[in-house]
Motif scaffolding. Structure first.
Motif, short mmCIF file in Angstrom:
data_model
loop_
_atom_site.label_atom_id
_atom_site.label_comp_id
_atom_site.label_asym_id
_atom_site.label_seq_id
_atom_site.Cartn_x
_atom_site.Cartn_y
_atom_site.Cartn_z
N VAL A 79 3.09 5.52 -4.66
CA VAL A 79 1.79 5.68 -3.99
C VAL A 79 1.43 4.37 -3.28
N PRO A 80 0.61 4.43 -2.22
CA PRO A 80 0.22 3.21 -1.50
C PRO A 80 -0.57 2.26 -2.40
N SER A 81 -0.60 0.99 -2.02
CA SER A 81 -1.27 -0.01 -2.84
C SER A 81 -2.76 0.27 -3.02
N SER A 82 -3.39 0.89 -2.03
CA SER A 82 -4.83 1.14 -2.11
C SER A 82 -5.17 2.12 -3.23
N GLY A 83 -4.24 3.01 -3.59
CA GLY A 83 -4.50 3.96 -4.66
C GLY A 83 -3.67 3.70 -5.90
N PHE A 84 -3.03 2.53 -5.96
CA PHE A 84 -2.08 2.26 -7.04
C PHE A 84 -2.77 2.15 -8.40
N ARG A 85 -3.86 1.39 -8.47
CA ARG A 85 -4.55 1.21 -9.75
C ARG A 85 -5.08 2.54 -10.28
N SER A 86 -5.74 3.31 -9.41
CA SER A 86 -6.29 4.59 -9.87
C SER A 86 -5.18 5.55 -10.30
N LYS A 106 4.67 -1.58 -1.32
CA LYS A 106 4.83 -2.91 -0.73
C LYS A 106 3.49 -3.39 -0.19
N GLY A 107 2.60 -3.70 -1.13
CA GLY A 107 1.27 -4.16 -0.74
C GLY A 107 0.65 -4.98 -1.85
N LEU A 108 -0.53 -5.52 -1.58
CA LEU A 108 -1.31 -6.27 -2.56
C LEU A 108 -2.66 -5.58 -2.73
N GLU A 109 -3.23 -5.67 -3.93
CA GLU A 109 -4.52 -5.03 -4.16
C GLU A 109 -5.63 -5.85 -3.52
N LEU A 110 -6.48 -5.18 -2.76
CA LEU A 110 -7.63 -5.85 -2.16
C LEU A 110 -8.55 -6.36 -3.26
N GLY A 111 -9.10 -7.52 -3.07
CA GLY A 111 -10.02 -8.08 -4.05
C GLY A 111 -9.32 -8.94 -5.09
N THR A 112 -8.46 -8.32 -5.89
CA THR A 112 -7.77 -9.07 -6.94
C THR A 112 -6.58 -9.86 -6.41
N LEU A 114 -3.61 -8.90 -6.50
CA LEU A 114 -2.50 -8.70 -7.43
C LEU A 114 -1.36 -7.93 -6.77
N ARG A 115 -0.12 -8.30 -7.17
CA ARG A 115 1.04 -7.50 -6.81
C ARG A 115 1.06 -6.22 -7.66
N MET A 116 1.81 -5.22 -7.22
CA MET A 116 1.82 -3.95 -7.94
C MET A 116 2.44 -4.08 -9.33
N SER A 117 3.43 -4.96 -9.48
CA SER A 117 4.01 -5.17 -10.81
C SER A 117 2.98 -5.77 -11.75
N CYS A 182 11.24 -10.69 -4.80
CA CYS A 182 11.56 -9.38 -4.22
C CYS A 182 10.29 -8.65 -3.80
N GLU A 183 9.28 -8.73 -4.63
CA GLU A 183 8.04 -8.02 -4.33
C GLU A 183 7.31 -8.64 -3.14
N MET A 184 7.24 -9.95 -3.09
CA MET A 184 6.54 -10.60 -1.98
C MET A 184 7.31 -10.45 -0.67
N GLY A 185 8.63 -10.39 -0.74
CA GLY A 185 9.39 -10.11 0.47
C GLY A 185 8.97 -8.79 1.08
N GLY A 186 8.83 -7.76 0.25
CA GLY A 186 8.42 -6.45 0.72
C GLY A 186 6.99 -6.42 1.22
N VAL A 187 6.12 -7.18 0.57
CA VAL A 187 4.71 -7.24 0.97
C VAL A 187 4.56 -7.91 2.33
N LEU A 188 5.15 -9.08 2.46
CA LEU A 188 4.90 -9.92 3.63
C LEU A 188 5.60 -9.44 4.89
#
Length: 337
Positions: A79-86, A106-112, A114-117, A182-188
């Motif tokens: 799921v996309p990062s915007s809905g990952f926590r929920s 491959k995204g970061l949570e807005l506000g926190t 945080l990476r998805m891992s 690996c995670e930041m490579g995908g994010v950036l």
């Protein structure tokens, strides 16, 4: 006993990963839309995101989240990062202890920021966490073209088991212990791909594109290493490989956004016309917040942020980059001399 795989999220990449896994293990794909789950089950096609691409007949789909999660020996979050926590909160009541959780996002949570891992560790403590990432364009993989990816985990035994689930004749999976890198490579890379697309939209040539990708890799590496990633990771599949594919492919959503920005469309017009998420748009905001906190110079990411969120045009962004001074090529990513 077979390892049962459940993939949460029936977008283009979640569906493709489920298709890959279904060749090696019993796999079910969860869709929030019952009609799409029924279509995948009945017609072996995801008409919403992958129309015209046949899916394996053994792949099962469901709209029943409890069923998908309780039966999983491996849970894959597509799921996309915007809905990952929920989404993690939704699966939590049904997930058995110690089941590994792998992120495709491959995204970061807005506000926190945080990476998805990190989100998985926060919401689902005690579960082995992994990342599947690399230069992987969904339609090319379903069409049978060769590709390679990386499973990043700090548990080598679990990583090797997961490696075998996704491995195929034309899809090679490598192991890397560097989750952060690996995670930041995908994010950036998504942010840099928007810049590459803007160059295409402005009518720039291959020299410009090559410069954007190469200098973009410097920014990716600079931030990734500052956050704890290993420098070599960014020259591999999760770094340079993913960056190149996303910056040059016409299938790349983020490059597509950049190209349309380069042609003069507004970000709101572009997003409204898309049925899939381009992670780099929202990510650019979080990346610049992190850059400020870490004291990092990220000129390309800064210009992408300015176009996506600050009202700048693509032409203004490129003019700003060209006016910048130049220094040592490897400043910020190699030991000082």
């Amino acid at each position: 006993m077979d390892i049962r795989v459940s993939v949460i999220g029936a977008g283009s990449w979640g569906t493709t990963v489920a298709a890959l896994a279904s060749h090696n293990a019993p796999t079910q794909l969860w869709s929030r839309r019952a009609t799409l789950a029924e279509q995948i089950d009945r017609d072996h096609e995801n008409g919403d995101y992958l129309a015209g691409y046949r899916l394996p007949s053994q792949l099962r789909a469901t709209a029943d989240l409890e069923k998908a999660v309780t039966e999983a020996d491996l849970l894959v979050m597509g799921v996309p990062s915007s809905g990952f926590r929920s989404s993690l909160e939704a699966v939590k009541p049904f997930l058995r202890p110690w089941v590994p959780v792998v992120s495709l996002s491959k995204g970061l949570e807005l506000g926190t920021k945080l990476r998805m891992s990190q989100l998985i560790e926060e919401v689902l403590p005690g579960h082995p966490v992994g990342i599947l990432t690399g230069p992987n364009l969904a339609k090319e993989i379903l069409a049978g073209h060769a590709a390679a990816s990386v499973i990043a985990m700090d548990d080598d035994n679990v990583a090797k088991a997961i490696q075998q689930i996704f491995q195929a004749d034309l899809f090679r999976v490598y192991i890397n212990e560097d989750i952060v890198g690996c995670e930041m490579g995908g994010v950036l890379k998504n942010v840099i791909a928007i810049a590459s697309g803007m160059a295409d939209g402005l009518g720039a040539g291959d020299n410009t594109r090559a410069a954007v990708i190469t200098r973009g890799l410097s920014e990716v590496t600079r931030m990734g290493v500052a956050l704890g990633g290993e420098p070599l990771t960014f020259s591999g599949l999760a770094g340079m490989g993913d960056l190149v594919a996303t910056c040059i492919s016409t299938q790349s959503r983020n490059r597509h956004v950049g190209e349309r920005l380069g042609k003069g469309e507004t970000i709101d017009e572009i997003i409204a016309a898309m049925n899939m998420v381009a992670e780099g748009v929202k990510t650019s905001k979080v990346v610049m917040e992190l850059a400020d906190e870490l004291g990092l110079d990220m000129p390309i990411a800064q210009e992408v942020y300015g176009v996506c969120h600050g009202g700048r045009t693509a032409a203004e962004a490129y003019a700003g980059l060209l006016k910048r001074g130049t220094g040592r090529e490897m400043d910020g990513i190699s030991p000082a001399r």
